[in-house]
Design a protein around this motif. Structure first.
Motif, PDB file in Angstrom:
ATOM      1  N   TRP A 243      -1.250 -54.824 -27.637  1.00 18.38           N
ATOM      2  CA  TRP A 243      -2.529 -53.752 -27.177  1.00 18.38           C
ATOM      3  C   TRP A 243      -2.256 -52.518 -26.351  1.00 18.38           C
ATOM      4  N   PHE A 244      -1.338 -53.033 -25.208  1.00 13.09           N
ATOM      5  CA  PHE A 244      -0.858 -51.885 -24.361  1.00 13.09           C
ATOM      6  C   PHE A 244       0.073 -50.785 -24.899  1.00 13.09           C
ATOM      7  N   VAL A 245       0.772 -51.028 -25.836  1.00  9.79           N
ATOM      8  CA  VAL A 245       1.525 -49.947 -26.391  1.00  9.79           C
ATOM      9  C   VAL A 245       0.603 -49.109 -27.413  1.00  9.79           C
ATOM     10  N   GLN A 246      -0.173 -49.862 -27.933  1.00 15.98           N
ATOM     11  CA  GLN A 246      -1.049 -48.944 -28.783  1.00 15.98           C
ATOM     12  C   GLN A 246      -2.036 -48.111 -28.014  1.00 15.98           C
ATOM     13  N   GLN A 247      -2.346 -48.641 -26.725  1.00 16.42           N
ATOM     14  CA  GLN A 247      -3.357 -47.707 -26.051  1.00 16.42           C
ATOM     15  C   GLN A 247      -2.405 -46.703 -25.567  1.00 16.42           C
ATOM     16  N   ARG A 248      -1.401 -46.702 -25.163  1.00 17.57           N
ATOM     17  CA  ARG A 248      -0.358 -45.670 -24.466  1.00 17.57           C
ATOM     18  C   ARG A 248      -0.174 -44.746 -25.454  1.00 17.57           C
ATOM     19  N   LEU A 249       0.357 -45.244 -26.603  1.00 21.73           N
ATOM     20  CA  LEU A 249       0.731 -44.487 -27.940  1.00 21.73           C
ATOM     21  C   LEU A 249      -0.261 -43.447 -28.243  1.00 21.73           C
ATOM     22  N   SER A 250      -1.717 -43.793 -28.320  1.00 22.48           N
ATOM     23  CA  SER A 250      -2.591 -43.071 -28.832  1.00 22.48           C
ATOM     24  C   SER A 250      -3.271 -42.227 -27.522  1.00 22.48           C
ATOM     25  N   GLU A 251      -2.986 -42.482 -26.561  1.00 22.41           N
ATOM     26  CA  GLU A 251      -3.573 -41.755 -25.364  1.00 22.41           C
ATOM     27  C   GLU A 251      -2.714 -40.506 -25.258  1.00 22.41           C
ATOM     28  N   TYR A 252      -1.377 -40.649 -25.449  1.00 22.09           N
ATOM     29  CA  TYR A 252      -0.625 -39.401 -25.509  1.00 22.09           C
ATOM     30  C   TYR A 252      -0.472 -38.703 -26.756  1.00 22.09           C
ATOM     31  N   ALA A 253      -0.827 -39.547 -27.664  1.00 25.47           N
ATOM     32  CA  ALA A 253      -0.790 -38.700 -29.087  1.00 25.47           C
ATOM     33  C   ALA A 253      -2.032 -37.778 -29.051  1.00 25.47           C
ATOM     34  N   LEU A 254      -3.123 -38.147 -28.335  1.00 27.32           N
ATOM     35  CA  LEU A 254      -4.224 -37.168 -28.406  1.00 27.32           C
ATOM     36  C   LEU A 254      -4.072 -36.171 -27.568  1.00 27.32           C
ATOM     37  N   MET A 276       5.138 -53.191 -32.124  1.00 22.48           N
ATOM     38  CA  MET A 276       5.456 -52.076 -33.014  1.00 22.48           C
ATOM     39  C   MET A 276       4.005 -51.450 -33.352  1.00 22.48           C
ATOM     40  N   ALA A 277       3.735 -50.247 -32.806  1.00 22.12           N
ATOM     41  CA  ALA A 277       2.428 -49.659 -32.885  1.00 22.12           C
ATOM     42  C   ALA A 277       2.357 -48.389 -33.425  1.00 22.12           C
ATOM     43  N   ASP A 278       1.449 -48.070 -34.127  1.00 25.63           N
ATOM     44  CA  ASP A 278       1.085 -46.762 -35.019  1.00 25.63           C
ATOM     45  C   ASP A 278      -0.037 -46.260 -34.492  1.00 25.63           C
ATOM     46  N   TYR A 279      -0.086 -44.803 -34.421  1.00 22.89           N
ATOM     47  CA  TYR A 279      -1.207 -43.925 -34.382  1.00 22.89           C
ATOM     48  C   TYR A 279      -1.109 -42.980 -35.264  1.00 22.89           C
ATOM     49  N   PRO A 280      -2.378 -43.014 -36.269  1.00 19.13           N
ATOM     50  CA  PRO A 280      -3.443 -43.744 -36.078  1.00 19.13           C
ATOM     51  C   PRO A 280      -3.410 -45.116 -36.710  1.00 19.13           C
ATOM     52  N   SER A 281      -4.026 -46.132 -36.525  1.00 17.87           N
ATOM     53  CA  SER A 281      -3.926 -47.404 -37.028  1.00 17.87           C
ATOM     54  C   SER A 281      -5.120 -48.001 -37.413  1.00 17.87           C
ATOM     55  N   VAL A 282      -4.984 -48.890 -38.337  1.00 19.13           N
ATOM     56  CA  VAL A 282      -5.940 -49.616 -38.957  1.00 19.13           C
ATOM     57  C   VAL A 282      -6.751 -50.536 -38.396  1.00 19.13           C
ATOM     58  N   ASP A 283      -8.130 -50.922 -38.391  1.00 22.65           N
ATOM     59  CA  ASP A 283      -8.558 -52.035 -37.931  1.00 22.65           C
ATOM     60  C   ASP A 283      -9.047 -53.084 -39.379  1.00 22.65           C
TER      61      ASP A 283
END
Length: 589
Positions: A243-254, A276-283
């Protein structure tokens, strides 16, 4: 003894009545057992003997701590007996109260969120087809709250079918890896990969008897084929860290305006993927919220020309082949013309005296290319292949790509044999880069990259357990020296001001890859940082990559999200801080 005439008459009448009744019974018995036997048997089978599916429970997918990422829940399909769907009469305080069929349907619709008029239409159309019809579906996939609320209405002519449904309790966390189910079964990710090997359930069959009005008769259920549940698929992923990695990854991607991003956290000792995080990512609970290109994991499926993060394996090759060491000196030009092409450094400069350490710290393309020319191309290619480039990882993720490094050194032309040393003219996935840096941290031993710990069954047995056998890809001394050299990137390099991991020595390499579109390099970039920490005794490797960011062309902008993720990892797993200072190899001479 003589009976009076009146008594004899009564006896005669009684005898006649008995004879008539017996005759009626005989005729009825013949009618039932002979004349109508076949019809009645067919009706009895239809009305009494019913076969029903017993659904097995699809296996859970859980993280390394047992947190459920994918679960099966019971849902309910509401069915109706059209032939008996009538008004309901009840006595309330001694008075007869009638609730019409349509009023009852309105009560049901208020709970299901459906349309009472549509329910009435379904019933009426079914009766038009068959006046004796006792089955039609009204609503599907209702939860337990709706099931209980409708049952409380006390309507005799409705019933239920129980069906399994898939739910994802933590939503988008690891959705890129878990995948999702569709109407035709598993669609992507681990749901698809481990469907038959672990998760898939086997349905059973039971029979029961029912009354003419469709009510199941108590005590009549017989299981003819037992249902079998699927196994529990246990991942290496830590969902909190994910969760943390996804949040940081998306924050800086934006912030960077990137088309997509990917990040990996790998435990050095065993190659376990902690995130192992991806942005954007599916729910998986809301698949339609993202485009089809975001339904999987780009970290596995989408190779890019990664740029200078590949100078790590290039330098490892030099050290392993004993043609260079951290102190090796080179008069390093700003550009170098070779085999009809020109290789340029990312910054304009005159010839400067750099060591191999300085070449890595400054990310010099010319210096890396010139030193690599000391080794024949097949040996260079073999080292890159040993690191796992050009091959899928041991995970074998759904849609995974092997990237490209050519079939052999002979496949590299006169310029490509230099380009690959700084991450151009080849391609790699984020997963492959993470695997290579895991080997850097593990004294040169590459462990199989692992996402699944195994599949556990109800009896406690475990299958699908991954291999734990490592492969040396560089000498232990090479790994130690190279980590000391890469400390200079974090402490003294052009991106040093964006690295911030207090208390730890960190070895990392930045990478800025040029993006080729329609066969030609463009101004678009792929930005990456890959590294391990603590340098003297690495426990975790981290990779962060952004593709075609609109607001930055320098990998120094990725040092910040890399630092935030690495810092969180070290704190989460309580990794002891460094007790020694950085190695401090000289960068110039």
């Amino acid at each position: 003894m003589r009976y009076p005439a009146r008594t004899r008459g009564r006896l005669a009448l009684a005898l006649i009545v008995v004879v008539v009744l017996v005759g009626v019974f005989v005729v009825r018995l013949v009618d039932l057992q002979v004349v109508r036997a076949a019809d009645l048997a067919e009706q009895g089978a239809d009305r009494r003997g019913v076969e029903a599916t017993v659904y097995g429970r699809r296996g859970e997918i859980v993280d390394t701590n047992g947190v459920v990422l994918a679960d099966s829940v019971t849902r309910y399909d509401l069915k109706v007996d059209p032939a008996n769907a009538k008004d309901r009469e009840r006595r309330v305080d001694g008075e007869k109260v009638v609730t019409t069929r349509d009023e009852l349907l309105e009560q049901i619709a208020a709970i299901t969120g459906g349309d009472a008029a549509e329910y009435a239409r379904i019933i009426d159309e079914r009766l038009a087809e068959d006046p004796d019809a006792n089955f039609a579906n009204l609503a599907k996939d209702l939860d337990v709250d709706a099931y209980n609320a409708i049952n409380e209405l006390g309507i005799a002519w409705i019933g239920w079918d129980t069906v399994p449904s898939r739910t994802y309790p933590v939503g988008a966390v690891a959705g890129n890896l878990v995948g999702f189910m569709g109407t035709d079964g598993p669609q992507t990710g681990l749901e698809l990969m481990y469907d038959e090997a672990c998760l898939q359930a086997s349905n059973g069959i039971e029979t029961y008897e029912r009354s003419p009005d469709g009510v199941r008769l108590p005590g009549s259920v017989v299981t003819t084929v037992p249902a079998e549940d699927g196994g529990t698929l246990k991942l290496t992923i830590d969902s909190d860290l994910q969760w943390f990695v996804q949040q940081r990854l998306s924050e800086y991607a934006l912030s960077l305006g990137a088309q997509w991003g990917a990040a990996a956290v790998v435990r050095v000792s065993d190659g376990h993927i902690m995130a192992m995080a991806d942005y954007p990512s599916v729910d998986p609970n809301d698949v339609g919220a993202v485009g089809t290109d975001a339904l999987g994991s780009r970290a596995f499926s989408t190779p890019v020309e990664p740029g200078s993060v590949m100078k790590m394996p290039a330098a490892a090759t030099l050290l392993d082949e004993n043609v260079a060491d951290p102190y090796t000196r080179l008069e390093t030009p700003g550009s170098w013309t070779v085999n009809g092409g020109t290789i340029n450094d990312w910054w304009a400069h005159d010839t400067i005296p750099l060591t191999l350490t300085g070449i890595l710290m400054n990310s010099s393309n010319t210096g890396t290319s010139m030193l690599s020319d000391r080794i024949d191309v097949q040996t260079r290619w073999q080292h890159f292949s040993d690191f796992g480039f050009g091959q899928k990882t041991a995970v074998g993720f759904s849609g995974e790509s092997a990237g490209t490094i050519g079939s052999s050194g002979a496949s590299w032309d006169g310029l490509t044999k230099y380009l690959v040393t700084f991450g151009q003219g080849m391609s790699a996935t984020v997963a492959q880069i993470a695997s290579a840096y895991q080997a850097l941290g593990n004294d040169g031993v590459k462990m199989p990259l692992t996402l699944v710990e195994g599949c556990q069954w109800a009896d406690g047995t475990v299958t699908e357990a991954p291999s734990t056998e490592g492969t040396p890809v560089m000498q232990s001394d090479t790994s130690v020296e190279l980590r000391g050299m890469l400390e200079s990137v974090v402490n003294e390099g052009y991106a040093a001001h964006n690295f911030d991991i207090p208390g730890y020595n960190v070895s990392a390499k930045t990478g800025t890859g040029e993006v080729a579109i329609d066969g030609a390099y463009t101004a678009e970039r792929t930005l990456s940082v890959a590294g391990v920490a603590p340098s003297e005794n690495p426990e975790y490797a981290v990779v962060v990559t952004y593709y075609r960011p609109a607001n930055s062309k320098s990998s120094s902008s990725v040092a910040e999200p890399f630092s935030k993720i690495m810092s969180q990892v070290l704190q989460t797993y309580r990794v002891p801080t460094s007790t020694v200072g950085p190695v401090g190899y000289p960068t110039e001479w």
